[in-house]
Design a protein around this motif. Structure first.
Motif, PDB file in Angstrom:
ATOM      1  N   ARG A 191       0.794  -1.232   0.000  1.00 50.95           N
ATOM      2  CA  ARG A 191       0.000   0.000   0.000  1.00 50.95           C
ATOM      3  C   ARG A 191       0.827   1.284   0.000  1.00 50.95           C
ATOM      4  N   ASP A 192       2.037   1.224   0.492  1.00 45.35           N
ATOM      5  CA  ASP A 192       2.794   2.466   0.673  1.00 45.35           C
ATOM      6  C   ASP A 192       3.428   2.902  -0.646  1.00 45.35           C
ATOM      7  N   LEU A 193       2.687   3.695  -1.405  1.00 52.91           N
ATOM      8  CA  LEU A 193       3.169   4.291  -2.650  1.00 52.91           C
ATOM      9  C   LEU A 193       2.338   5.524  -2.945  1.00 52.91           C
ATOM     10  N   VAL A 194       2.836   6.358  -3.833  1.00 54.40           N
ATOM     11  CA  VAL A 194       2.100   7.548  -4.229  1.00 54.40           C
ATOM     12  C   VAL A 194       1.850   7.495  -5.732  1.00 54.40           C
ATOM     13  N   LEU A 195       0.626   7.810  -6.119  1.00 55.70           N
ATOM     14  CA  LEU A 195       0.234   7.862  -7.526  1.00 55.70           C
ATOM     15  C   LEU A 195       0.074   9.318  -7.943  1.00 55.70           C
ATOM     16  N   PHE A 196       0.506   9.614  -9.152  1.00 60.20           N
ATOM     17  CA  PHE A 196       0.316  10.950  -9.708  1.00 60.20           C
ATOM     18  C   PHE A 196      -0.464  10.842 -11.022  1.00 60.20           C
ATOM     19  N   GLY A 197      -1.476  11.673 -11.150  1.00 60.27           N
ATOM     20  CA  GLY A 197      -2.184  11.817 -12.412  1.00 60.27           C
ATOM     21  C   GLY A 197      -2.091  13.266 -12.837  1.00 60.27           C
ATOM     22  N   VAL A 198      -1.433  13.520 -13.957  1.00 57.16           N
ATOM     23  CA  VAL A 198      -1.196  14.893 -14.400  1.00 57.16           C
ATOM     24  C   VAL A 198      -1.966  15.131 -15.701  1.00 57.16           C
ATOM     25  N   LEU A 199      -2.829  16.132 -15.687  1.00 57.76           N
ATOM     26  CA  LEU A 199      -3.637  16.506 -16.842  1.00 57.76           C
ATOM     27  C   LEU A 199      -3.153  17.853 -17.372  1.00 57.76           C
ATOM     28  N   ILE A 200      -2.726  17.878 -18.632  1.00 61.47           N
ATOM     29  CA  ILE A 200      -2.300  19.117 -19.274  1.00 61.47           C
ATOM     30  C   ILE A 200      -3.490  19.672 -20.044  1.00 61.47           C
ATOM     31  N   ARG A 201      -3.863  20.929 -19.765  1.00 60.90           N
ATOM     32  CA  ARG A 201      -5.061  21.519 -20.350  1.00 60.90           C
ATOM     33  C   ARG A 201      -4.744  22.863 -20.988  1.00 60.90           C
ATOM     34  N   ASP A 202      -5.526  23.214 -22.010  1.00 61.82           N
ATOM     35  CA  ASP A 202      -5.454  24.559 -22.602  1.00 61.82           C
ATOM     36  C   ASP A 202      -6.840  25.176 -22.688  1.00 61.82           C
ATOM     37  N   GLN A 203      -7.715  24.739 -21.766  1.00 60.61           N
ATOM     38  CA  GLN A 203      -9.069  25.267 -21.678  1.00 60.61           C
ATOM     39  C   GLN A 203      -9.230  26.072 -20.386  1.00 60.61           C
ATOM     40  N   ALA A 204     -10.424  26.585 -20.182  1.00 60.18           N
ATOM     41  CA  ALA A 204     -10.695  27.353 -18.963  1.00 60.18           C
ATOM     42  C   ALA A 204     -10.498  26.486 -17.725  1.00 60.18           C
ATOM     43  N   VAL A 205     -10.082  27.099 -16.642  1.00 60.72           N
ATOM     44  CA  VAL A 205      -9.848  26.392 -15.390  1.00 60.72           C
ATOM     45  C   VAL A 205     -11.170  25.912 -14.810  1.00 60.72           C
ATOM     46  N   ARG A 206     -11.263  24.609 -14.561  1.00 57.34           N
ATOM     47  CA  ARG A 206     -12.469  24.041 -13.962  1.00 57.34           C
ATOM     48  C   ARG A 206     -12.063  22.928 -13.003  1.00 57.34           C
ATOM     49  N   GLU A 207     -12.507  23.022 -11.773  1.00 57.74           N
ATOM     50  CA  GLU A 207     -12.214  21.964 -10.818  1.00 57.74           C
ATOM     51  C   GLU A 207     -12.890  20.658 -11.220  1.00 57.74           C
ATOM     52  N   SER A 208     -13.954  20.747 -12.020  1.00 58.32           N
ATOM     53  CA  SER A 208     -14.648  19.546 -12.498  1.00 58.32           C
ATOM     54  C   SER A 208     -13.756  18.682 -13.383  1.00 58.32           C
ATOM     55  N   ASP A 209     -12.629  19.219 -13.852  1.00 57.53           N
ATOM     56  CA  ASP A 209     -11.688  18.401 -14.616  1.00 57.53           C
ATOM     57  C   ASP A 209     -11.194  17.217 -13.783  1.00 57.53           C
ATOM     58  N   LEU A 210     -11.100  17.407 -12.465  1.00 58.00           N
ATOM     59  CA  LEU A 210     -10.502  16.398 -11.591  1.00 58.00           C
ATOM     60  C   LEU A 210     -11.402  15.912 -10.460  1.00 58.00           C
ATOM     61  N   GLN A 211     -12.329  16.742 -10.025  1.00 55.07           N
ATOM     62  CA  GLN A 211     -13.032  16.491  -8.771  1.00 55.07           C
ATOM     63  C   GLN A 211     -13.773  15.152  -8.731  1.00 55.07           C
ATOM     64  N   ALA A 212     -14.652  14.915  -9.692  1.00 51.38           N
ATOM     65  CA  ALA A 212     -15.472  13.696  -9.661  1.00 51.38           C
ATOM     66  C   ALA A 212     -14.605  12.447  -9.765  1.00 51.38           C
ATOM     67  N   ARG A 213     -13.633  12.482 -10.659  1.00 49.71           N
ATOM     68  CA  ARG A 213     -12.758  11.320 -10.823  1.00 49.71           C
ATOM     69  C   ARG A 213     -11.912  11.109  -9.576  1.00 49.71           C
ATOM     70  N   GLY A 214     -11.526  12.201  -8.931  1.00 47.05           N
ATOM     71  CA  GLY A 214     -10.759  12.079  -7.707  1.00 47.05           C
ATOM     72  C   GLY A 214     -11.562  11.423  -6.595  1.00 47.05           C
ATOM     73  N   ARG A 215     -12.823  11.796  -6.468  1.00 50.14           N
ATOM     74  CA  ARG A 215     -13.674  11.183  -5.437  1.00 50.14           C
ATOM     75  C   ARG A 215     -13.902   9.699  -5.712  1.00 50.14           C
ATOM     76  N   THR A 216     -14.037   9.363  -6.980  1.00 49.43           N
ATOM     77  CA  THR A 216     -14.213   7.952  -7.337  1.00 49.43           C
ATOM     78  C   THR A 216     -12.973   7.147  -6.965  1.00 49.43           C
ATOM     79  N   LEU A 217     -11.808   7.679  -7.287  1.00 49.77           N
ATOM     80  CA  LEU A 217     -10.568   6.981  -6.981  1.00 49.77           C
ATOM     81  C   LEU A 217     -10.347   6.888  -5.475  1.00 49.77           C
ATOM     82  N   ALA A 218     -10.801   7.887  -4.730  1.00 46.12           N
ATOM     83  CA  ALA A 218     -10.632   7.880  -3.277  1.00 46.12           C
ATOM     84  C   ALA A 218     -11.346   6.708  -2.629  1.00 46.12           C
ATOM     85  N   ALA A 219     -12.428   6.261  -3.262  1.00 45.89           N
ATOM     86  CA  ALA A 219     -13.169   5.122  -2.724  1.00 45.89           C
ATOM     87  C   ALA A 219     -12.433   3.807  -2.943  1.00 45.89           C
TER      88      ALA A 219
END
Length: 261
Positions: free
Chosen positions: A201-229
């Protein structure tokens, strides 16, 4: 300041944050320095150049060597430049150590390689833990973009890195000969010891999204909550969205041939 924080939140062992690139001399220097060095593998190029120039070459041999070195094909694909940008940001701001540049694994110029985009370690106090991750680029207006979902999407790939032991074994088998006998061998040993003694279990995962659109927390929020489960401490995941002030397609040109190449 190169990056300006736009949002930051988290749930359980997953955090997500967005950062906007700030145009100016500092950002240009970052692109043409650390990012270019990763994209063009400046260290590998310099090592090869130094080694071959140390050979007992005739005048004809010296001319041939310079022709060979000058024939190196520069990487100009935007997704490759995006990966180099992500790597440079992780190294500069998240204490990530990437001991091997995967550009050296290519047998053909401009080839693409399977496997995780990020393979290395994260400094954690006096120790290190495994750091694995994926990088995606998207100019899609929709939020979150499609690259975040589906079997080839970031979330599925991060879930695989966290839970698929065959994938992890293959990555460790790839990494060991590249760090053995180097300054990074101790970090490898520490990271593997922590991972195994923690019950995988002891590891860190990084997911990096490169965007050229308007800033939106929805880019990551829902997927982050799903992964947290799906993740359990001490595993953790950091999702990063890097927002560019111009189209992603311009990234290779703006990185250019910097980095010492």
């Amino acid at each position: 300041m190169t990056w300006l924080a736009a949002y930051q939140a988290g749930h359980n062992c997953v955090s997500w944050q967005g950062h906007c690139a700030q145009e100016g001399d500092a950002f240009d220097a970052f692109l043409q320095g650390p990012v270019a060095a990763r994209l063009h593998d400046a260290a590998g190029h310099d090592a090869l150049t130094e080694h071959l120039r140390g050979l007992s070459l005739t005048g004809m041999g010296q001319e041939a060597l310079e022709e060979v070195l000058a024939a190196e094909v520069p990487e100009t694909r935007d997704w490759a430049a995006g990966e180099a940008l992500a790597e440079a940001v992780l190294e500069a701001q998240h204490d990530v150590v990437l001991p091997w540049n995967t550009e050296r694994d290519k047998r053909n110029p401009l080839a693409s390689l399977p496997g995780a985009d990020i393979v290395g370690f994260q400094r954690d106090g006096e120790s290190h833990r495994l750091a694995l991750g994926e990088v995606k680029c998207s100019s899609e207006v929709q939020s979150p973009p499609q690259v975040m979902s589906g079997r080839s999407g970031m979330m599925h790939q991060l879930d695989t890195l966290a839970s698929n032991l065959a994938t992890l074994c293959q990555l460790l088998k790839w990494l060991l000969p590249r760090v053995k006998g180097t300054e990074h061998e101790t970090a490898f040993n520490n990271a593997c010891t922590r991972y195994l003694n923690s019950g995988k279990r002891d590891l860190v995962l990084f997911g990096v999204l490169i965007r050229d659109q308007a800033v939106r927390e929805s880019d990551l929020q829902a997927r982050g909550r799903t992964l947290a489960a799906r993740l359990q401490a001490p595993s953790c995941c950091q999702l990063l969205a890097l927002y560019l002030p111009w189209p992603i397609a311009q990234l290779p040109e703006r990185v250019g041939q910097g980095g010492g190449v």
